[in-house]
Design a protein around this motif. Sequence first.
Motif, PDB file in Angstrom:
ATOM      1  N   PRO A   1      -2.072   0.787  -7.171  1.00  0.00           N
ATOM      2  CA  PRO A   1      -0.997  -0.067  -6.813  1.00  0.00           C
ATOM      3  C   PRO A   1      -1.272  -0.147  -5.346  1.00  0.00           C
ATOM      4  CG  PRO A   1      -0.592   2.635  -7.112  1.00  0.00           C
ATOM      5  CD  PRO A   1      -1.917   2.297  -7.491  1.00  0.00           C
ATOM      6  N   LEU A   2      -0.928  -1.435  -5.040  1.00  0.00           N
ATOM      7  CA  LEU A   2      -1.619  -2.427  -3.715  1.00  0.00           C
ATOM      8  C   LEU A   2      -0.704  -2.432  -2.983  1.00  0.00           C
ATOM      9  CD1 LEU A   2      -4.549  -4.212  -4.977  1.00  0.00           C
ATOM     10  CD2 LEU A   2      -4.538  -2.078  -3.859  1.00  0.00           C
ATOM     11  N   VAL A   3      -0.660  -2.236  -1.664  1.00  0.00           N
ATOM     12  CA  VAL A   3       0.441  -2.818  -0.672  1.00  0.00           C
ATOM     13  C   VAL A   3       0.054  -3.786  -0.032  1.00  0.00           C
ATOM     14  CG1 VAL A   3       1.422   0.290  -0.848  1.00  0.00           C
ATOM     15  CG2 VAL A   3      -0.259  -0.709   0.965  1.00  0.00           C
ATOM     16  N   ASP A   4       0.439  -4.714   0.806  1.00  0.00           N
ATOM     17  CA  ASP A   4       0.379  -5.550   1.512  1.00  0.00           C
ATOM     18  C   ASP A   4       1.121  -5.710   2.901  1.00  0.00           C
ATOM     19  OD1 ASP A   4       2.658  -6.208   1.178  1.00  0.00           O
ATOM     20  OD2 ASP A   4       1.977  -8.154  -0.068  1.00  0.00           O
ATOM     21  N   GLY A   5       1.402  -4.204   2.978  1.00  0.00           N
ATOM     22  CA  GLY A   5       2.412  -4.329   4.643  1.00  0.00           C
ATOM     23  C   GLY A   5       3.586  -4.168   4.018  1.00  0.00           C
ATOM     24  N   GLY A   6       4.109  -4.620   2.795  1.00  0.00           N
ATOM     25  CA  GLY A   6       5.298  -4.920   3.153  1.00  0.00           C
ATOM     26  C   GLY A   6       6.107  -3.360   1.507  1.00  0.00           C
TER      27      GLY A   6
ATOM     28  N   GLY B   1       7.065  -0.560  -0.132  1.00  0.00           N
ATOM     29  CA  GLY B   1       5.844   0.979  -1.229  1.00  0.00           C
ATOM     30  C   GLY B   1       5.131   1.137   0.327  1.00  0.00           C
ATOM     31  N   THR B   2       5.032   0.106   0.873  1.00  0.00           N
ATOM     32  CA  THR B   2       3.050   0.382   2.414  1.00  0.00           C
ATOM     33  C   THR B   2       2.973   2.067   2.796  1.00  0.00           C
ATOM     34  OG1 THR B   2       2.603  -1.770   2.746  1.00  0.00           O
ATOM     35  CG2 THR B   2       1.999  -0.236   4.447  1.00  0.00           C
ATOM     36  N   ALA B   3       4.456   2.978   3.364  1.00  0.00           N
ATOM     37  CA  ALA B   3       4.458   4.583   3.760  1.00  0.00           C
ATOM     38  C   ALA B   3       4.089   4.995   2.468  1.00  0.00           C
ATOM     39  CB  ALA B   3       5.846   4.204   4.641  1.00  0.00           C
ATOM     40  N   ALA B   4       4.965   4.892   1.826  1.00  0.00           N
ATOM     41  CA  ALA B   4       4.371   5.561   0.568  1.00  0.00           C
ATOM     42  C   ALA B   4       3.015   5.508  -0.154  1.00  0.00           C
ATOM     43  CB  ALA B   4       5.702   5.692  -0.100  1.00  0.00           C
ATOM     44  N   THR B   5       2.665   4.380  -0.225  1.00  0.00           N
ATOM     45  CA  THR B   5       1.510   4.158  -0.619  1.00  0.00           C
ATOM     46  C   THR B   5       0.120   5.117   0.186  1.00  0.00           C
ATOM     47  OG1 THR B   5       2.364   2.777  -1.907  1.00  0.00           O
ATOM     48  CG2 THR B   5      -0.414   3.208  -1.683  1.00  0.00           C
ATOM     49  N   LEU B   6       0.599   4.887   1.677  1.00  0.00           N
ATOM     50  CA  LEU B   6      -0.645   5.096   2.562  1.00  0.00           C
ATOM     51  C   LEU B   6      -0.667   6.502   2.268  1.00  0.00           C
ATOM     52  CD1 LEU B   6      -1.081   2.665   5.071  1.00  0.00           C
ATOM     53  CD2 LEU B   6      -2.330   2.997   2.852  1.00  0.00           C
ATOM     54  N   ALA B   7       0.477   7.390   2.284  1.00  0.00           N
ATOM     55  CA  ALA B   7       0.759   8.784   2.541  1.00  0.00           C
ATOM     56  C   ALA B   7      -0.179   9.347   2.066  1.00  0.00           C
ATOM     57  CB  ALA B   7       2.415   9.356   2.714  1.00  0.00           C
TER      58      ALA B   7
ATOM     59  N   CYS C   1      -0.965  -7.758   8.665  1.00  0.00           N
ATOM     60  CA  CYS C   1      -0.065  -8.699   8.807  1.00  0.00           C
ATOM     61  C   CYS C   1      -1.149 -10.122   7.642  1.00  0.00           C
ATOM     62  CB  CYS C   1       0.354  -9.341   9.936  1.00  0.00           C
ATOM     63  SG  CYS C   1      -1.159  -9.706  10.851  1.00  0.00           S
ATOM     64  N   ASN C   2       0.000 -10.910   7.641  1.00  0.00           N
ATOM     65  CA  ASN C   2      -1.214 -12.564   7.490  1.00  0.00           C
ATOM     66  C   ASN C   2      -0.965 -12.761   7.780  1.00  0.00           C
ATOM     67  OD1 ASN C   2      -1.852 -14.599   5.811  1.00  0.00           O
ATOM     68  ND2 ASN C   2      -0.609 -14.177   3.901  1.00  0.00           N
ATOM     69  N   PRO C   3      -2.591 -13.018   7.954  1.00  0.00           N
ATOM     70  CA  PRO C   3      -3.391 -14.251   9.578  1.00  0.00           C
ATOM     71  C   PRO C   3      -3.018 -15.676   9.267  1.00  0.00           C
ATOM     72  CG  PRO C   3      -4.868 -13.617   8.497  1.00  0.00           C
ATOM     73  CD  PRO C   3      -4.030 -11.944   7.574  1.00  0.00           C
TER      74      PRO C   3
ATOM     75  N   ASP D   1      -7.808  -6.078   5.330  1.00  0.00           N
ATOM     76  CA  ASP D   1      -8.799  -5.008   6.276  1.00  0.00           C
ATOM     77  C   ASP D   1      -8.262  -2.873   7.054  1.00  0.00           C
ATOM     78  OD1 ASP D   1     -10.125  -6.672   5.799  1.00  0.00           O
ATOM     79  OD2 ASP D   1     -10.812  -7.853   8.162  1.00  0.00           O
ATOM     80  N   VAL D   2      -7.197  -3.848   7.303  1.00  0.00           N
ATOM     81  CA  VAL D   2      -6.685  -2.478   7.812  1.00  0.00           C
ATOM     82  C   VAL D   2      -6.325  -1.381   6.554  1.00  0.00           C
ATOM     83  CG1 VAL D   2      -4.522  -1.251   8.965  1.00  0.00           C
ATOM     84  CG2 VAL D   2      -5.637  -3.448   8.970  1.00  0.00           C
ATOM     85  N   LEU D   3      -5.711  -2.141   5.403  1.00  0.00           N
ATOM     86  CA  LEU D   3      -4.634  -1.137   4.679  1.00  0.00           C
ATOM     87  C   LEU D   3      -5.690  -0.417   3.065  1.00  0.00           C
ATOM     88  CD1 LEU D   3      -2.172  -3.128   4.285  1.00  0.00           C
ATOM     89  CD2 LEU D   3      -1.537  -1.188   5.543  1.00  0.00           C
ATOM     90  N   LEU D   4      -6.393  -1.575   2.815  1.00  0.00           N
ATOM     91  CA  LEU D   4      -7.347  -1.117   1.777  1.00  0.00           C
ATOM     92  C   LEU D   4      -8.550   0.029   1.766  1.00  0.00           C
ATOM     93  CD1 LEU D   4      -7.431  -4.464  -0.346  1.00  0.00           C
ATOM     94  CD2 LEU D   4      -5.884  -2.919  -0.363  1.00  0.00           C
ATOM     95  N   ASP D   5      -8.491   0.049   2.671  1.00  0.00           N
ATOM     96  CA  ASP D   5      -9.943   0.952   3.170  1.00  0.00           C
ATOM     97  C   ASP D   5      -9.102   2.422   2.878  1.00  0.00           C
ATOM     98  OD1 ASP D   5     -11.214  -0.846   4.903  1.00  0.00           O
ATOM     99  OD2 ASP D   5     -11.145  -0.218   7.124  1.00  0.00           O
TER     100      ASP D   5
END
Length: 394
Positions: A42-47, A49-55, A194-196, A274-278
């Motif tokens: 499951p992928l997050v784009d900053g919106g 679910g982001t916090a839960a997914t990265l945790a 963010c979305n550049p 670049d930030v989230l998917l690493d």
Amino acid sequence: MLTRVVVAPSGFKESLSAQAAAEAIADGVRRVLPEALIDLIPLVDGGEGTAATLAAATGGRLVALPATGPVGEPIGTHFALLGSQDTAVVEMAAVAGLSLVPRTLRDPGATTTYGVGELIRAALDTGVRRVLIGCGDSGTSDGGAGALQALGARLLDADGFELPRGGRELTRLARIDPSGLDPRLRDVELLVACNPYNVLCGERGVARVFGPQKGATPAQVEHLSAGLENWAYVLTRDLGAVGTDLHHGPGTGASGGLGAGLAALGARLLPRFDVLLDHLDLDARLARADLVVTAEGALDHQTPRGKVPAEVARRAKVSGRPVLALAGTLGEGAPDVPGVDAFSGILPAPMALAEALVRASELLTDATERALRMILLGARLPAHAEVSGTQRPS
């Protein structure tokens, strides 16, 4: 044979989280390929679910707390502490997202990012050295003014009175008093995912592009745009953001302009993937797939401008993996998303939006099954099968 399937969707706004979408797709895959190895990403784009997914991905945890919601009322929300314990993730959608704004109260001139600032302060209380702010799915258009107010800045009109919260007030902004800003901001690294492509001002400014989606009338869009122009000017002048283009810089329009407000505090605005998917080892997992299935609420001309299906397709093509994209709606430009080999809408027939939102999981599972059966049928057809009634030469 399709033995390894990577399922890498985004969430469907106001309907399915990225995790729920991935599970719905996996159910459809199992109906057709019961023995397949399915890798859920499951992928997050900053919106949402982001916090839960990265945790979850880093062995971290969520920290629950109350904060000010987008319409000014207290809500229960959260931020994440990643497994390293030195980084907090503040998901703006968890405290100022569109899904938190009742449909009868959707006025982006009134909603506020005040709660985002409260979450940043709470994250600072934990002693982290880095705060990652995920931008996406916002219900606001205040340029991050509310967040700065929560962090201690005073926004003053020409008579020296503090402005109320909300983007509609920014046309009256005359001066920012930064003397009360939380001093800990100087010692922490602020990163904004963010979305550049989203910029604060101009014809493609965030109020004009996203204001109508948040409930703004045409007149309100113009008023908000004027306020954000003034906001960028005063931010640059009073917070010393010289050399930073807060009007048109990449990402300044993220989450209704939150990007610009945080950039004025020294935050770095970075392309979100670049930030989230690493944290997810995505490229290596895509390379092992026989088929990649991605999904999002809409597939259209905006998809290549920083949306999850386009990013998944771009990365999958590095390894030559085939990509199927599913979407709640198909718009202009859907056939032209680079790297997507096949796409399908999930609606089997016209239906009301409210019904589609409620049935999204079921519809996504069924659509996955239909698409995979068509793929397998195509794989069994002879390479030069006749497609008309013409007779082969004897």
